[in-house]
Design a protein around this motif. Structure first.
Motif, mmCIF file in Angstrom:
data_model
loop_
_atom_site.group_PDB
_atom_site.id
_atom_site.type_symbol
_atom_site.label_atom_id
_atom_site.label_comp_id
_atom_site.label_asym_id
_atom_site.label_seq_id
_atom_site.Cartn_x
_atom_site.Cartn_y
_atom_site.Cartn_z
ATOM 1 N N LYS A 61 0.829 -1.216 0.000
ATOM 2 C CA LYS A 61 0.000 0.000 0.000
ATOM 3 C C LYS A 61 0.861 1.264 0.000
ATOM 4 O O LYS A 61 0.634 2.168 -0.805
ATOM 5 N N SER A 62 1.850 1.298 0.893
ATOM 6 C CA SER A 62 2.691 2.498 0.989
ATOM 7 C C SER A 62 3.487 2.713 -0.288
ATOM 8 O O SER A 62 3.651 3.841 -0.750
ATOM 9 N N THR A 63 3.979 1.608 -0.846
ATOM 10 C CA THR A 63 4.739 1.708 -2.090
ATOM 11 C C THR A 63 3.837 2.275 -3.188
ATOM 12 O O THR A 63 4.232 3.176 -3.931
ATOM 13 N N ALA A 94 5.660 3.040 13.711
ATOM 14 C CA ALA A 94 5.662 1.853 12.867
ATOM 15 C C ALA A 94 5.847 2.206 11.402
ATOM 16 O O ALA A 94 6.082 1.349 10.578
ATOM 17 N N LEU A 95 5.725 3.476 11.102
ATOM 18 C CA LEU A 95 5.779 3.865 9.702
ATOM 19 C C LEU A 95 7.127 4.444 9.310
ATOM 20 O O LEU A 95 7.283 5.018 8.259
ATOM 21 N N LEU A 96 8.089 4.248 10.173
ATOM 22 C CA LEU A 96 9.414 4.774 9.905
ATOM 23 C C LEU A 96 9.924 4.290 8.560
ATOM 24 O O LEU A 96 10.487 5.044 7.784
ATOM 25 N N GLY A 97 9.686 2.993 8.277
ATOM 26 C CA GLY A 97 10.117 2.422 7.004
ATOM 27 C C GLY A 97 9.502 3.176 5.842
ATOM 28 O O GLY A 97 10.181 3.516 4.873
ATOM 29 N N ASP A 98 8.223 3.477 5.977
ATOM 30 C CA ASP A 98 7.532 4.234 4.938
ATOM 31 C C ASP A 98 8.181 5.592 4.754
ATOM 32 O O ASP A 98 8.363 6.068 3.649
ATOM 33 N N ARG A 99 8.524 6.197 5.878
ATOM 34 C CA ARG A 99 9.099 7.538 5.813
ATOM 35 C C ARG A 99 10.398 7.529 5.037
ATOM 36 O O ARG A 99 10.666 8.396 4.237
ATOM 37 N N LEU A 146 -5.313 8.223 1.542
ATOM 38 C CA LEU A 146 -5.456 7.765 2.916
ATOM 39 C C LEU A 146 -5.146 6.279 2.963
ATOM 40 O O LEU A 146 -5.914 5.460 2.454
ATOM 41 N N GLU A 147 -4.007 5.933 3.566
ATOM 42 C CA GLU A 147 -3.636 4.523 3.653
ATOM 43 C C GLU A 147 -4.073 3.933 4.995
ATOM 44 O O GLU A 147 -3.772 4.478 6.042
ATOM 45 N N THR A 148 -4.803 2.817 4.943
ATOM 46 C CA THR A 148 -5.137 2.121 6.181
ATOM 47 C C THR A 148 -4.916 0.629 5.984
ATOM 48 O O THR A 148 -5.076 0.104 4.894
#
Ligand SMILES: Nc1nc2c(ncn2[C@@H]2O[C@H](COP(=O)(O)OP(=O)(O)OP(=O)(O)O)[C@@H](O)[C@H]2O)c(=O)[nH]1
Ligand SMILES: [Mg+2]
Length: 336
Positions: A61-63, A94-99, A146-148
């Motif tokens: 999703k984030s990608t 938890a979203l550090l990777g996404d960042r 909006l990612e969930t």
């Protein structure tokens, strides 16, 4: 609080990044600030294209969001991104990777990225993230993504109030499709089968097609788009599908129906929370439940007692608007 908002709101409407970040913190904190802020920006909303991206953990999703944002930016459109993570107690943790993955987007002033995590009640997160969508909309972002993580009712509630819902799945999740079918699949407007570089894409696509042919849908048949988000393949087709869906919403009048339904859902949520809170203040929900348990009173009667307590409380008679933390003024006083 009001003085702070006098300063904050104009800067938010100019899309100043620090004001946007501050405003989202205000709605996360809840209470009187949250409602006052939403009230003040509400006349500025309705322009943004709001897209929910949901699906099982790790589906990409984030990608996909990252790639979609880049495509929108390439067309000169601005993007606000909200990642709602119900599992993380720390905003952004938890979203550090996404960042890290989205780092290059971070330096782009046309993009705002924020993650929101649980602070206290789960229901509060759904409400705060929906309010945050309003803030980004008022700030003038063209797109709001909006990612969930599609696992619980709360996340379903979050994506229920967007214009277009994209459900991301991956090959080899046969059983998962069954599992998420109950809540998420019914609200999908676009299906994305990501990680199409893996085996089993055709099978997953067929399963989805089968499900769609069995299930009920109106004039809009949700398209299925295969992507390799990590390699930016198929992402423009996702964007095209979202835009086609949007055109359908507008042309069919469904957009208005949807937005009405969204308002209703939000109002009901607020109303329920407020009634429970009022019952808690007047008689104490916990106390009444305890009493009911000891005396073997049925749940209807316990609820009746609490509800009539609310109806007959002085606060209601006087039309006092309640917020978490106490009354802030009468209805008359707050009318615009
Ligand atoms: N093979 C393959 N891997 C991908 C693809 N898209 C994303 N990934 C990888 O899948 C992993 C998870 O991707 P994310 O984008 O973080 O997935 P997510 O759905 O946001 O995950 P959560 O937010 O933790 O639920 C990462 O290692 C990505 O690089 C794809 O198309 N193919
Ligand atoms: Mg993610």
């Amino acid at each position: 609080m009001r003085a702070n908002l006098d300063d904050l709101v104009p800067r938010l409407l100019e899309r100043q990044p620090r004001a946007v970040a501050r405003a989202i913190s205000v709605v996360e904190d809840g209470g009187a600030g949250q409602r006052e802020l939403v009230r003040r920006v509400y006349s500025h909303i309705g322009r943004a294209k709001v897209v929910g991206i949901t699906g099982p953990p790790g589906a990409g999703k984030s990608t996909l969001v990252d790639r979609l944002a880049r495509h929108c930016r390439a067309r000169g459109e601005t993007v606000g991104i909200l990642a709602v993570d119900p599992t993380s107690p720390y905003t952004g943790g938890a979203l550090l990777g996404d960042r890290i993955r989205m780092q290059t987007l971070y330096t782009d002033p046309g993009v705002f990225i924020r993650s929101m995590a649980t602070r206290g009640a789960m229901g509060g997160l759904a409400r705060a993230s929906r309010d945050a969508v309003d803030l980004l909309d008022a700030a003038g972002f063209d797109w709001i993504l909006l990612e969930t993580v599609g696992v619980g009712q709360d996340e379903v509630d979050v994506v229920r109030t967007v214009d277009t819902v994209a459900v991301v799945t991956v090959p080899g999740l046969g059983d998962d499709i069954q599992a998420i079918k109950a809540g998420i699949l019914e609200i999908a407007d676009v299906f994305v089968v990501n990680k199409a570089d893996r085996e089993g894409v055709e099978r997953t696509t067929r399963d989805l097609e089968m499900m769609l042919s069995l299930g009920e849908h109106g004039e809009w048949l949700p398209p299925i788009v295969k992507t390799v988000a990590a390699r930016d393949e198929g992402v423009d087709q996702v964007l095209a599908a979202v835009e086609r869906h949007r055109e359908h919403l507008t042309a069919s009048g469904e957009m208005d129906r949807r937005r009405r339904a969204h308002l209703r859902l939000r109002v009901e949520t607020i109303l329920k929370e407020r009634i429970v809170a009022a019952a808690d203040r007047v008689l104490g929900v916990e106390r009444e439940v305890e009493r009911g348990f000891e005396q073997r009173v049925d749940p209807y009667r316990v609820a009746d007692r609490l509800f009539s307590g609310v109806l007959h409380s002085e606060e209601v008679d006087q039309g006092i608007v309640e917020v978490e933390g106490g009354p802030v003024g009468s209805l008359e006083e707050r009318a615009p």
